[in-house]
Design a protein around this motif. Structure first.
Motif, PDB file in Angstrom:
ATOM      1  N   LEU A  40      52.433  34.479  49.600  1.00 34.80           N
ATOM      2  CA  LEU A  40      53.417  35.180  48.766  1.00 34.80           C
ATOM      3  C   LEU A  40      53.619  36.619  49.222  1.00 34.80           C
ATOM      4  CD1 LEU A  40      52.495  33.997  45.158  1.00 34.80           C
ATOM      5  CD2 LEU A  40      54.527  33.419  46.467  1.00 34.80           C
ATOM      6  N   THR A  41      52.584  37.203  49.808  1.00 37.72           N
ATOM      7  CA  THR A  41      52.684  38.585  50.287  1.00 37.72           C
ATOM      8  C   THR A  41      53.209  38.643  51.709  1.00 37.72           C
ATOM      9  OG1 THR A  41      50.406  38.643  51.103  1.00 37.72           O
ATOM     10  CG2 THR A  41      50.773  39.298  48.804  1.00 37.72           C
ATOM     11  N   ASP A  42      53.663  37.520  52.213  1.00 35.27           N
ATOM     12  CA  ASP A  42      54.197  37.427  53.573  1.00 35.27           C
ATOM     13  C   ASP A  42      53.141  37.801  54.610  1.00 35.27           C
ATOM     14  OD1 ASP A  42      56.248  36.654  55.241  1.00 35.27           O
ATOM     15  OD2 ASP A  42      57.110  38.663  55.375  1.00 35.27           O
ATOM     16  N   GLY A  43      51.889  37.470  54.286  1.00 35.38           N
ATOM     17  CA  GLY A  43      50.797  37.676  55.229  1.00 35.38           C
ATOM     18  C   GLY A  43      50.247  39.086  55.290  1.00 35.38           C
ATOM     19  N   SER A  44      50.737  39.995  54.430  1.00 35.11           N
ATOM     20  CA  SER A  44      50.217  41.367  54.495  1.00 35.11           C
ATOM     21  C   SER A  44      48.847  41.492  53.845  1.00 35.11           C
ATOM     22  CB  SER A  44      51.192  42.349  53.853  1.00 35.11           C
ATOM     23  OG  SER A  44      51.295  42.105  52.476  1.00 35.11           O
ATOM     24  N   CYS A  45      48.479  40.530  53.001  1.00 32.98           N
ATOM     25  CA  CYS A  45      47.152  40.507  52.374  1.00 32.98           C
ATOM     26  C   CYS A  45      46.452  39.214  52.785  1.00 32.98           C
ATOM     27  CB  CYS A  45      47.265  40.547  50.854  1.00 32.98           C
ATOM     28  SG  CYS A  45      48.113  41.979  50.208  1.00 32.98           S
ATOM     29  N   SER A  46      45.316  39.358  53.406  1.00 33.18           N
ATOM     30  CA  SER A  46      44.567  38.173  53.825  1.00 33.18           C
ATOM     31  C   SER A  46      43.801  37.607  52.627  1.00 33.18           C
ATOM     32  CB  SER A  46      43.587  38.530  54.938  1.00 33.18           C
ATOM     33  OG  SER A  46      42.559  39.353  54.438  1.00 33.18           O
ATOM     34  N   PRO A  47      43.469  36.321  52.657  1.00 26.83           N
ATOM     35  CA  PRO A  47      42.666  35.750  51.577  1.00 26.83           C
ATOM     36  C   PRO A  47      41.334  36.475  51.387  1.00 26.83           C
ATOM     37  CG  PRO A  47      43.618  33.995  52.896  1.00 26.83           C
ATOM     38  CD  PRO A  47      43.920  35.283  53.603  1.00 26.83           C
ATOM     39  N   GLU A  48      40.756  36.936  52.489  1.00 27.09           N
ATOM     40  CA  GLU A  48      39.473  37.650  52.406  1.00 27.09           C
ATOM     41  C   GLU A  48      39.638  38.987  51.688  1.00 27.09           C
ATOM     42  OE1 GLU A  48      40.735  36.514  55.384  1.00 27.09           O
ATOM     43  OE2 GLU A  48      39.526  34.682  55.474  1.00 27.09           O
ATOM     44  N   SER A  49      40.744  39.692  51.960  1.00 28.48           N
ATOM     45  CA  SER A  49      40.952  40.985  51.308  1.00 28.48           C
ATOM     46  C   SER A  49      41.273  40.811  49.824  1.00 28.48           C
ATOM     47  CB  SER A  49      42.057  41.779  52.003  1.00 28.48           C
ATOM     48  OG  SER A  49      43.290  41.114  51.917  1.00 28.48           O
ATOM     49  N   ILE A  50      41.977  39.734  49.477  1.00 26.26           N
ATOM     50  CA  ILE A  50      42.257  39.456  48.069  1.00 26.26           C
ATOM     51  C   ILE A  50      40.964  39.143  47.336  1.00 26.26           C
ATOM     52  CG2 ILE A  50      43.434  37.896  46.457  1.00 26.26           C
ATOM     53  CD1 ILE A  50      45.622  37.571  48.602  1.00 26.26           C
ATOM     54  N   GLU A  51      40.107  38.365  47.952  1.00 24.57           N
ATOM     55  CA  GLU A  51      38.830  38.025  47.330  1.00 24.57           C
ATOM     56  C   GLU A  51      37.952  39.259  47.152  1.00 24.57           C
ATOM     57  OE1 GLU A  51      35.732  34.352  47.629  1.00 24.57           O
ATOM     58  OE2 GLU A  51      36.454  35.191  49.510  1.00 24.57           O
ATOM     59  N   ALA A  52      37.932  40.132  48.149  1.00 27.77           N
ATOM     60  CA  ALA A  52      37.146  41.367  48.048  1.00 27.77           C
ATOM     61  C   ALA A  52      37.688  42.270  46.943  1.00 27.77           C
ATOM     62  CB  ALA A  52      37.147  42.099  49.385  1.00 27.77           C
ATOM     63  N   MET A  53      39.017  42.375  46.849  1.00 31.38           N
ATOM     64  CA  MET A  53      39.623  43.193  45.794  1.00 31.38           C
ATOM     65  C   MET A  53      39.382  42.573  44.426  1.00 31.38           C
ATOM     66  SD  MET A  53      41.136  45.956  44.951  1.00 31.38           S
ATOM     67  CE  MET A  53      41.801  46.657  46.445  1.00 31.38           C
ATOM     68  N   GLU A  54      39.367  41.254  44.350  1.00 30.57           N
ATOM     69  CA  GLU A  54      39.072  40.578  43.084  1.00 30.57           C
ATOM     70  C   GLU A  54      37.681  40.977  42.596  1.00 30.57           C
ATOM     71  OE1 GLU A  54      38.827  36.077  41.196  1.00 30.57           O
ATOM     72  OE2 GLU A  54      38.640  36.345  43.356  1.00 30.57           O
ATOM     73  N   GLN A  55      36.726  41.003  43.497  1.00 31.39           N
ATOM     74  CA  GLN A  55      35.370  41.402  43.127  1.00 31.39           C
ATOM     75  C   GLN A  55      35.338  42.844  42.638  1.00 31.39           C
ATOM     76  OE1 GLN A  55      33.006  40.540  46.580  1.00 31.39           O
ATOM     77  NE2 GLN A  55      33.238  38.331  46.345  1.00 31.39           N
ATOM     78  N   ARG A  56      36.089  43.724  43.302  1.00 28.60           N
ATOM     79  CA  ARG A  56      36.127  45.127  42.886  1.00 28.60           C
ATOM     80  C   ARG A  56      36.772  45.286  41.510  1.00 28.60           C
ATOM     81  NH1 ARG A  56      38.608  48.894  47.342  1.00 28.60           N
ATOM     82  NH2 ARG A  56      38.085  50.406  45.727  1.00 28.60           N
ATOM     83  N   VAL A  57      37.890  44.584  41.290  1.00 26.06           N
ATOM     84  CA  VAL A  57      38.593  44.683  40.008  1.00 26.06           C
ATOM     85  C   VAL A  57      37.717  44.163  38.881  1.00 26.06           C
ATOM     86  CG1 VAL A  57      40.539  43.750  38.665  1.00 26.06           C
ATOM     87  CG2 VAL A  57      40.914  44.609  40.982  1.00 26.06           C
ATOM     88  N   LEU A  58      37.080  43.019  39.090  1.00 27.98           N
ATOM     89  CA  LEU A  58      36.223  42.456  38.053  1.00 27.98           C
ATOM     90  C   LEU A  58      35.013  43.338  37.779  1.00 27.98           C
ATOM     91  CD1 LEU A  58      36.402  38.657  38.919  1.00 27.98           C
ATOM     92  CD2 LEU A  58      37.556  39.880  37.066  1.00 27.98           C
ATOM     93  N   ALA A  59      34.496  43.995  38.807  1.00 31.27           N
ATOM     94  CA  ALA A  59      33.371  44.906  38.612  1.00 31.27           C
ATOM     95  C   ALA A  59      33.804  46.119  37.788  1.00 31.27           C
ATOM     96  CB  ALA A  59      32.806  45.345  39.959  1.00 31.27           C
TER      97      ALA A  59
END
Length: 78
Positions: A40-59
């Motif tokens: 959906l981001t046209d490849g500008s966000c990798s799955p790994e970076s989304i997962e890492a940001m998810e961990q940061r947001v939840l923390a």
């Protein structure tokens, strides 16, 4: 006085994609995969970076997420 930092568009897009991913996990029966969100981001966000940001947001939120209740669903449909 509040300090402001400059953030790039890609950072905002990453946070937005991550928020969409977290919300879809809460409210969708079949949430999209990390790969779908990345596409959906046209490849500008990798799955790994989304997962890492998810961990940061939840923390930052201390894992305090609102779970849907029957009352919330009734309010939505009314």
């Amino acid at each position: 006085m509040c300090k402001t930092e400059r953030r790039s568009r890609s950072t905002f897009q990453l946070v937005g994609a991550t928020a969409l991913f977290i919300a879809s996990k809460l409210f969708e029966i079949y949430p999209p995969t990390l790969q779908n969100i990345s596409e959906l981001t046209d490849g500008s966000c990798s799955p790994e970076s989304i997962e890492a940001m998810e961990q940061r947001v939840l923390a930052v939120l201390d894992f305090r997420l609102v779970v849907s209740t029957p009352t919330a669903w009734l309010e939505f449909y009314l």
